[in-house]
Design an enzyme around this catalytic site. Structure first.
Site, short mmCIF file in Angstrom:
data_model
loop_
_atom_site.label_atom_id
_atom_site.label_comp_id
_atom_site.label_asym_id
_atom_site.label_seq_id
_atom_site.Cartn_x
_atom_site.Cartn_y
_atom_site.Cartn_z
N GLU A 25 0.84 -1.20 0.00
CA GLU A 25 0.00 0.00 0.00
C GLU A 25 0.87 1.24 0.00
OE1 GLU A 25 -3.79 1.87 2.51
OE2 GLU A 25 -2.76 0.09 3.24
N ASN A 172 -12.33 -1.21 -0.96
CA ASN A 172 -11.62 -1.73 0.20
C ASN A 172 -12.26 -1.20 1.48
OD1 ASN A 172 -9.02 -2.65 1.77
ND2 ASN A 172 -9.32 -0.51 2.33
N GLU A 173 -12.54 -2.09 2.40
CA GLU A 173 -13.08 -1.72 3.72
C GLU A 173 -14.14 -0.63 3.59
OE1 GLU A 173 -10.08 -1.03 6.68
OE2 GLU A 173 -9.23 -3.04 6.46
N TYR A 236 -6.21 -8.88 11.64
CA TYR A 236 -4.92 -8.47 12.19
C TYR A 236 -4.74 -9.02 13.61
CZ TYR A 236 -4.09 -5.33 8.28
OH TYR A 236 -3.86 -4.81 7.03
N GLU A 290 -5.84 -8.93 3.57
CA GLU A 290 -5.01 -8.23 4.56
C GLU A 290 -4.98 -9.09 5.81
OE1 GLU A 290 -5.68 -4.10 5.47
OE2 GLU A 290 -6.37 -3.65 3.41
N GLN A 339 2.59 -6.00 5.45
CA GLN A 339 2.72 -5.63 4.06
C GLN A 339 4.12 -6.03 3.57
OE1 GLN A 339 1.48 -1.66 3.01
NE2 GLN A 339 -0.43 -1.84 4.16
#
Length: 486
Positions: A25, A172-173, A236, A290, A339
């Protein structure tokens, strides 16, 4: 005796290479300084892309690279990142530190990066602040082989042929930074946007819809199942407030982090259950695009840049997560760790002209033997670890057979201090030879630094012996182990 049984005579589904994917990103020093230094940089580069980073990442056999975000994707307007670099307008990265970017890394640079890496592009389009026309024109620019306004613009910018492209994310999101939409609102927007997402070269796009929690995913699957090929979720693993350092932690934090990492299985099961109800044939892939550890930024760095060190603990998080993706590979078709460079659970870290590979990098390099291999059923009984009334498995395992017939077994031993003896029985196959590599270190906090870049790295494993019907192993504490059986 702790026991692992591999059923080598019972084939499971293939483990898609795409679950070993990556994410880059426009955030902190991932793109600028990490992947892109510019053609005028004294750091060796190919058309502005760092040679040392590319060389390291190529060894992973990276299957895909997701770009440009992340939250950044829903503020990114692709036309600002094409054409002569000196004429490209600058933009403010409102999500990650408010820094101004010069847009020197755009569509052409990203597609060249993917070519250098030998991986497939996975582009996330702008739904939050973009338009249907903007997204449609980007795909025309990328994939139109004939004559059209966007194909002509691509040619004026130096690219005659269209690019090969399969994977396309529609937002995204969008439940959060991508527009704070409701589930029904996004489902309706997804249906509209994806209608105009066409591959002009005749190849079929793999369209990924933005998922979230069970309530959101239920609505999205109900409203848009027939319009999607993948459903994206994010996960996450972090610490707790006041105890969220990437490098300063104790055994209790080690346990807690690994328990949280293993809890991704709950998300996979919940999402799979919803998908099974609306897509019983399993056509749609679960895309975990992610995932990884999220700790406090390293002291002395910009907290908005999410730069964190990477220890042996991160390596075990990566290993057990990849094992779970393999365990559910009939539904989990793709994943991207967050990432690639200098951000969160990165593969490599850079500091000026210097570069190092992290413990997580080494796990991905060791696990590449599972890419597109046939998953083999297994049974494991190796006890559990307990803390404060909670338990986790002491050992995590996965097994596969590659196209040449070799069997690979990967093991993650989660005990922070004590080794483990394991008897591995291989059914339906006689084992004539065994070799392996192990990743471990004297301390759970061990990590590579620019002064000691090879402190944590794989070493040959020689603590296995052939026994009747299989192998007996001495598995070190806090270790990732990969064996090859022939």
């Amino acid at each position: 005796m702790n026991r692992l049984v591999i059923n080598a005579d019972q084939d499971g589904p293939a483990i898609s290479r795409h679950v070993y994917g990556h994410f880059a990103e426009h955030l902190g020093r991932c793109i600028y300084e990490g992947l892109w230094v510019g053609e005028d940089s004294p750091i060796p580069n190919t058309h502005g892309i760092r040679n040392d980073v590319v060389a390291a990442l190529r060894k992973l056999k990276m299957p895909n690279l997701r770009w440009p975000g992340g939250c950044f994707a829903d503020t990114y307007h692709w036309k600002d990142g094409i054409g002569p670099r000196k004429q490209r307008p600058a933009m403010v990265n409102v999500h990650w530190g408010g820094v101004t970017e010069n847009n020197h890394f755009g569509t052409h640079e990203y597609m060249e990066l993917c070519a250098l890496l030998g991986c497939e592009p996975y582009i996330c389009g702008n739904v939050g602040s973009g338009t249907v026309q903007e997204m449609a024109e980007w795909l025309e620019y990328l994939t139109m082989p004939g004559d059209s306004p966007m194909a002509a613009l691509r040619r004026r910018n130096g690219r005659e042929a269209p690019w090969a492209l399969t994977y396309w994310g529609v937002g995204n999101e969008n439940w959060g930074c991508g527009g704070h939409m409701t589930a029904l609102q996004y489902a309706q927007e997804y249906r509209r946007f994806q209608t105009y997402c066409r591959h002009f070269g005749g190849q079929r796009l793999y369209k990924v819809a933005c998922g979230f929690d069970s309530q959101w995913n239920e609505v999205l699957m109900r409203e848009a199942t027939r319009f999607m090929d993948g459903l994206s979720v994010h996960y996450y693993t972090g610490g707790i407030p006041g105890r969220n350092s990437a490098t300063c932690f104790e055994e209790a934090d080690w346990f807690r982090t690994l328990r949280k990492a293993l809890d991704i299985e709950r998300l996979i099961k919940q999402t799979k259950g919803i998908m099974d109800a609306y897509d019983p044939d399993g056509r749609i892939g679960l895309v975990v695009d992610e995932w990884g550890t999220w700790f406090d930024a390293e002291p002395g760095t910009n907290p908005a840049f999410l730069y964190q060190q990477n220890t042996l603990r991160d390596a075990l998080v990566a290993g057990v997560t990849l094992h779970l993706f393999a365990a559910y590979c009939e539904r989990v078709h793709m994943a991207c760790i967050a990432q690639t460079v200098n951000v969160l659970q990165a593969m490599v870290l850079t500091e000026g002209p210097r570069m190092l590979c992290t413990p997580t990098y080494h796990v991905f390099e060791m696990f590449k033997v599972h890419q597109d291999a046939v998953r083999l059923p297994l049974a494991l009984d190796a006890g559990r670890l307990a803390q404060d009334g909670e338990q986790i498995p002491r050992l995590s395992a996965s097994a596969s057979r590659d196209a040449s017939g070799r069997i690979h077994i990967s093991l993650c031993h989660l005990h922070p201090a004590e080794p483990l003896t394991v008897r591995c029985e291989v059914r339906g196959r006689k084992v004539a030879s065994i070799k392996g590599r192990v990743l471990t270190a004297p301390q759970i906090q061990a990590h590579n630094t620019f002064d000691r870049p090879n402190l944590v790295r794989p070493a040959p494993y020689r603590q296995a012996r052939l026994v009747r019907q299989g192998v007996e192993l001495e598995v070190p504490a806090r270790a990732v182990l990969v064996l090859e059986l022939e």
